[in-house]
Design an enzyme around this catalytic site. Structure first.
Site, short mmCIF file in Angstrom:
data_model
loop_
_atom_site.label_atom_id
_atom_site.label_comp_id
_atom_site.label_asym_id
_atom_site.label_seq_id
_atom_site.Cartn_x
_atom_site.Cartn_y
_atom_site.Cartn_z
N GLU A 135 0.61 -1.34 -0.34
CA GLU A 135 0.01 0.36 0.17
C GLU A 135 1.41 0.96 -0.72
O GLU A 135 2.55 1.17 0.62
CB GLU A 135 -1.22 -0.36 1.45
CG GLU A 135 -0.33 -0.05 2.64
CD GLU A 135 -1.13 -0.15 3.89
OE1 GLU A 135 -1.85 -1.58 3.57
OE2 GLU A 135 -0.90 0.10 5.02
N ASP A 139 2.94 10.51 2.92
CA ASP A 139 3.99 11.90 3.62
C ASP A 139 3.81 12.43 4.91
O ASP A 139 3.26 13.51 4.49
CB ASP A 139 5.32 11.99 2.94
CG ASP A 139 6.78 12.83 3.65
OD1 ASP A 139 6.45 12.30 4.74
OD2 ASP A 139 7.22 12.69 2.83
N CYS A 438 38.36 38.54 -1.04
CA CYS A 438 37.19 38.63 -0.75
C CYS A 438 36.18 38.90 -1.97
O CYS A 438 36.72 40.22 -2.09
CB CYS A 438 36.79 39.64 0.85
SG CYS A 438 35.11 40.15 1.18
S1 IVH Z 1 2.51 1.26 8.79
C1 IVH Z 1 3.41 -0.81 12.38
N1 IVH Z 1 1.34 2.19 6.45
O1 IVH Z 1 5.60 5.73 8.07
C2 IVH Z 1 3.47 -0.76 11.48
N2 IVH Z 1 3.10 3.04 8.34
O2 IVH Z 1 8.21 4.64 9.79
C3 IVH Z 1 3.80 0.93 11.23
N3 IVH Z 1 3.12 5.54 7.14
O3 IVH Z 1 4.72 7.47 10.47
C4 IVH Z 1 3.34 1.51 10.11
N4 IVH Z 1 1.97 4.69 4.91
O4 IVH Z 1 2.40 7.02 10.00
C5 IVH Z 1 2.01 2.05 7.54
N5 IVH Z 1 0.44 2.87 4.54
C6 IVH Z 1 0.96 2.29 5.76
C7 IVH Z 1 1.83 4.08 6.05
C8 IVH Z 1 2.23 4.44 7.20
C9 IVH Z 1 2.91 5.98 6.12
C10 IVH Z 1 4.17 5.92 8.27
C11 IVH Z 1 3.43 5.82 9.54
C12 IVH Z 1 4.91 5.63 10.29
C13 IVH Z 1 5.85 5.93 9.51
C14 IVH Z 1 6.71 4.42 8.98
#
Ligand code: IVH
Length: 698
Positions: A135, A139, A438
Site C-alpha cells: 500500500e 508522507d 573576498c
Molecule cells: S505501517 C507497525 N502503513 O510511515 C506498522 N505506515 O516509519 C508501522 N506511514 O510514521 C506503520 N503510510 O505513520 C504504515 N500505509 C502505511 C503508512 C505508514 C504512512 C507512516 C507511519 C510512520 C512511518 C513509518
C-alpha cells in the site's frame, strides 16, 4: 456505508423544508435524521470525494441541527457533527500512552532488499508462501485513534512512539475521521487505529496562494503543515488547514473483556476493507495483495511512476505480511515490525544547468558558494539557487560551470546538487576556481586548519557588516519590529546605516523623505527601535554575533553578570567554569570581550540608551500585582522554584491549592486533579507555561 441515494435525496428535501418553515414538531426524531444525513454527506464528501448537495443546503441542514441542539441540549450526542466545532483554546496537549507502541518501519530500496525481507518473513513464519499487502506510504503526520463502544474517545500524535500528545479536539475537526463507528457489531469494544494525517497537494497550493495574497510566509511543505496543524492551540485554525486522515492499520482490537480480537479480523487487506465499510478513509484504493516479490516490486514501481500526479504526497510503499497470523509468527524488533518494510521511492530529482556561482559572505566572514542554476521545477517548487556549502563540496562533486547537473530535494525542503552528468559535459565546461579574495572587500581569504570554509578576516568588510546588521535586528536577536532584511540592505546601500550604533541615531525626518516611507511606517520603525533599547541583555549578546553564542548560551551568560561589559574582566578559566561552556566558546567570548573595538561598540550602544544591565532588578514589580498562581503538571522550561521566584518577583502570589481565590492555573504535561478541579471554577484562567512566560515578558 452506501445507502440508497434516492432515499437520501427524499430525506434531505424533507429536512430542508423543515429548515425553511422553521417548525420542528419532533426534535428528537429530526435531530437524529439530521445527524445521520449530515454524517452521510460528510462521508461522501470527505472520504469518497463526491458532492451530493450544494454547500448552501448543507449549511441549512447543519444550522437546523445546531438550533435544535441549542434549544434541547439533552438531545446532543457525542458523535453529532456539531461536536466537531472547536470548543475554546487548548492550553496544552496532555501526554498519553499508546495502547501499543507506534513503531517505525525498516526501509528497502531495491529488489535485493525486498528479497531479503521475503526470505526473513518466510523463515520466521515457517511458511513457503506468504501473502503480502502492498500500500502507499503517506508522507504526513502519524495519528492514533481510540474508539470505545463505537465512540471516538481519543486521538494522539505519535510522539516518541510510546506516548504522544492528546489532540482529540483537533482531530475531531477532521471530517474524514468518523466521530463514531460501529465496531460493536463485530464484538469489538475497544480499538486503536493508526493512520496518517495529510494535506492534499491541491489544498496545500491553494492555501499558500491565499497566504501569499495576505502577505504571509508560504508553508514549506505539506507534511510539516499537517503535523503543525494537529498541534495548533485553536481548533478553529486547525479546521482551516484541510487536514485529512488515511487509516492504514488496526493496532489493537479488544472485546469488552479486554480479549484480543485482531486474529479474527484475519488480514491487513480484510481489515482495510472493514475500516472502509465503517466509514474511514483508508488505503483501500491503493493496496493490492501479492505472493511473489517480483510482483510486489512492479507494483511499487507502478506507483512510483504515478506519484507526481497523485493528489497526496507519498514517499514510498509499505509491504506488509498480509495475514495477522503470519504477522504474529514473525514478530517485532524494538524499532519496527519484522513483518513489514517500507519500499522508499527515489528522492525527487530534476536536471538543470549550472550557470554561475555566487560567493556569499556571511556575518562571520565565511564564504559560501551558491550555484545559480537554470530555474527548474522540483516537487512543486521552482529552484534557481542551491548552496554548494564550501570548496571541498565543489571538488568532491567535480562540478564545472555549464555542467548539466542533477538537483534533488533532500528531506523535501532543501535542494541539493547530486552531481554533474559527466557524459553530457561539453567544451563549454569551465573548471571552477574558488576566489582567493573576498568578493566584497578584496581582502585575501584565509582558511584555518581543520576548517572547511574560506573566510574574509577583514572586520570592516562591507558584506560582513551588512550581514551583522541583519543579524543584529533579527527576531532571534534584538527583534526590532519594522526593520527587516530588505530595509537594512537598502539603508546600508544608501549609507543611512553604516554600523550597528547608527541604528540608534536614525534621522527619521530624512527617512520620511525616502520613497515608500509614510508617517506610519516611520513611526513603527521608531517605536521598534526604541523598544529594543529595553531588551534583556541576552538579546544584545546574541545580536553582537559572537561566534558560538546562540540564545541558550546568551541567556545563561546574562544571568552571571549585572552589566554585560563585566565580561571584559573575565579570564578563560572563569568562562570555562560556567555551565555548558567548553574551551572553544570560552575562547571566542574571551577574544570578543578583549577586543578594543568591540568594547568601544558596547560603550557607544550604552550611551545611546541600549540596556546592558540584567533585567530582573529593573523589572521586579507589578506585572502580576494582585494575581494568584498555582502550577501543576510537569513544566518544560521552568523548575517549580524558578516559576515561584518569577511570580513573586513580578508582584504575584503563589497559592497551594485550587480555590475561588486562584486567578491562574498554569498547567504543564500530565496535569491531574488540580486541572479537573480548576475547570469547574469559572473564574480561574487555565494557561500553559508559554502563556505564563509571555505574561511576564519572558
Ligand atoms: S505501517 C507497525 N502503513 O510511515 C506498522 N505506515 O516509519 C508501522 N506511514 O510514521 C506503520 N503510510 O505513520 C504504515 N500505509 C502505511 C503508512 C505508514 C504512512 C507512516 C507511519 C510512520 C512511518 C513509518
Amino acid at each position: 456505508m452506501e445507502i440508497n441515494e434516492e432515499l437520501i435525496f427524499e430525506q434531505t428535501t424533507k429536512l430542508l423544508n423543515i429548515a425553511d418553515n422553521d417548525v420542528v414538531n419532533d426534535p428528537l426524531q429530526i435531530a437524529e435524521e439530521l445527524r445521520s444525513i449530515i454524517n452521510y454527506l460528510d462521508w461522501k464528501y470527505y472520504v469518497k470525494s463526491e458532492t451530493l448537495v450544494q454547500d448552501y443546503d448543507y449549511d441549512r441542514l447543519y444550522k437546523l441541527l445546531r438550533k435544535i441542539e441549542e434549544e434541547n441540549p439533552d438531545l446532543i450526542t457525542e458523535d453529532s457533527p456539531t461536536r466537531r466545532v472547536a470548543r475554546g483554546l487548548s492550553t496544552s496537549f496532555p501526554t498519553v500512552r499508546h495502547m501499543k507502541p507506534m513503531l517505525s518501519l525498516d526501509n528497502s530500496y531495491n529488489y535485493t532488499d525486498l528479497k531479503d525481507f521475503d526470505l526473513r518473513v518466510k523463515k520466521l513464519s515457517g511458511q513457503e508462501t506468504v501473502e503480502y499487502c502492498v500500500e502507499p506510504k503517506f508522507d504526513g503526520s502519524s495519528i492514533a485513534l481510540v474508539y470505545e463502544n463505537n465512540m471516538l474517545v481519543r486521538a494522539a500524535t505519535r510522539g516518541d512512539g510510546n506516548q504522544g500528545d492528546d489532540i482529540t479536539n483537533n482531530a475531531k475537526t477532521i471530517r474524514s475521521i468518523p466521530l463514531s463507528a460501529d465496531f460493536l457489531r463485530l464484538g469489538i469494544a475497544r480499538v486503536e487505529l493508526r493512520g496518517e494525517v495529510v494535506i492534499s497537494q491541491n489544498f496545500f497550493h491553494k492555501m499558500n496562494k491565499e497566504r501569499e495574497g495576505l502577505g504571509l510566509p508560504a508553508f514549506q511543505n505539506a507534511r510539516n503543515t499537517a503535523s503543525g496543524g494537529l498541534r495548533m492551540k485553536d481548533s478553529k485554525e486547525v479546521a482551516k488547514r484541510g487536514l485529512e486522515a488515511f487509516i492504514y492499520q488496526i493496532g489493537i482490537a479488544e472485546d469488552d473483556n479486554g480479549e484480543d480480537k485482531t486474529l479474527e479480523l484475519i488480514s491487513q487487506s480484510k481489515s482495510i476493507d472493514l475500516l472502509h465499510d465503517l466509514g474511514f478513509k483508508t488505503t483501500k484504493q491503493g493496496f493490492s495483495v501479492f505472493n511473489a516479490m517480483e510482483d510486489v516490486l512492479s507494483y511499487c514501481h507502478a506507483w512510483e511512476s504515478k506519484r507526481e500526479g497523485y493528489p497526496y504526497e507519498i514517499d514510498g510503499m509499505v509491504v506488509k505480511a498480509n495475514r495477522f497470523e503470519t504477522q504474529e509468527q514473525v514478530g517485532y524488533t524494538s524499532h519496527h515490525p519484522r513483518w513489514a518494510i517500507a519500499f522508499k521511492f527515489k528522492a525527487k530529482q530534476a536536471r538543470s544547468k549550472l550557470e554561475r556561482i555566487e560567493y556569499q559572505v556571511g556575518r562571520t566572514g565565511a564564504i559560501t558558494p551558491v550555484a545559480k542554476i537554470t530555474p527548474v521545477s522540483l516537487a512543486g517548487v521552482t529552484i534557481s539557487s542551491v548552496s554548494l556549502h564550501n570548496e571541498d563540496f565543489i571538488k568532491d562533486k567535480e562540478l564545472h560551470l555549464n555542467d548539466i547537473i542533477i538537483v534533488e530535494r533532500a528531506g523535501d525542503v532543501i535542494p541539493y546538487i547530486v552531481g554533474p552528468v559527466i557524459e553530457e559535459r561539453t567544451n563549454d565546461a569551465v573548471e571552477i576556481k574558488f576566489p582567493e579574495e573576498c568578493p566584497s572587500c578584496s581582502s585575501p581569504l584565509v582558511k584555518e586548519k581543520e576548517e572547511v570554509a574560506w573566510r574574509c578576516v577583514n572586520i570592516d568588510c562591507p558584506a560582513q557588516t551588512e550581514e551583522r546588521l541583519i543579524h543584529f535586528v533579527s527576531k532571534g536577536a534584538m527583534n526590532i519590529d519594522g526593520l527587516g532584511k530588505d530595509i537594512i540592505r537598502r539603508f546600508y546601500k544608501e549609507e543611512i546605516i553604516k554600523h550597528i550604533p547608527d541604528l540608534y541615531r536614525l534621522n527619521y525626518d530624512q527617512i520620511l523623505q525616502l520613497e515608500g516611507w509614510k508617517q506610519k511606517s516611520v513611526e513603527n520603525l521608531r517605536s521598534g527601535i526604541e523598544k529594543s533599547k529595553e531588551n534583556e541583555t541576552w538579546r544584545l549578546l546574541v545580536g553582537l554575533g559572537i561566534r558560538h553564542v546562540g540564545s541558550t548560551t546568551a541567556k545563561m551568560l546574562s544571568k552571571h553578570v549585572r552589566n554585560i561589559k563585566e565580561f571584559s574582566k573575565w579570564d578563560i578559566e572563569a568562562l570555562t567554569a560556567l555551565e555548558d561552556i567548553g574551551p572553544i566558546v570560552a575562547e571566542s567570548l574571551y577574544d570578543f570581550f578583549r577586543n578594543d573595538s568591540n568594547l568601544k561598540l558596547l560603550d557607544e550602544l550604552e550611551e545611546l540608551g541600549v540596556n546592558m544591565e540584567r533585567k530582573e532588578t529593573m523589572n521586579v514589580g507589578n506585572l502580576l500585582q494582585g494575581k494568584s498562581f498555582l502550577f501543576t503538571g510537569s513544566m518544560q522550561k521552568l523548575t517549580r522554584d524558578r516559576a515561584k521566584e518569577l511570580v513573586e518577583q513580578n508582584g504575584g502570589k503563589i497559592l497551594s491549592s485550587v480555590s475561588k481565590n486562584l486567578n491562574f492555573l498554569v498547567v504543564g504535561e500530565k496535569a491531574g486533579s488540580k486541572l479537573t478541579k480548576a475547570q469547574g471554577i469559572e473564574t480561574i484562567e487555565i494557561i500553559d507555561e508559554d502563556s505564563f512566560l509571555k505574561m511576564i515578558g519572558e
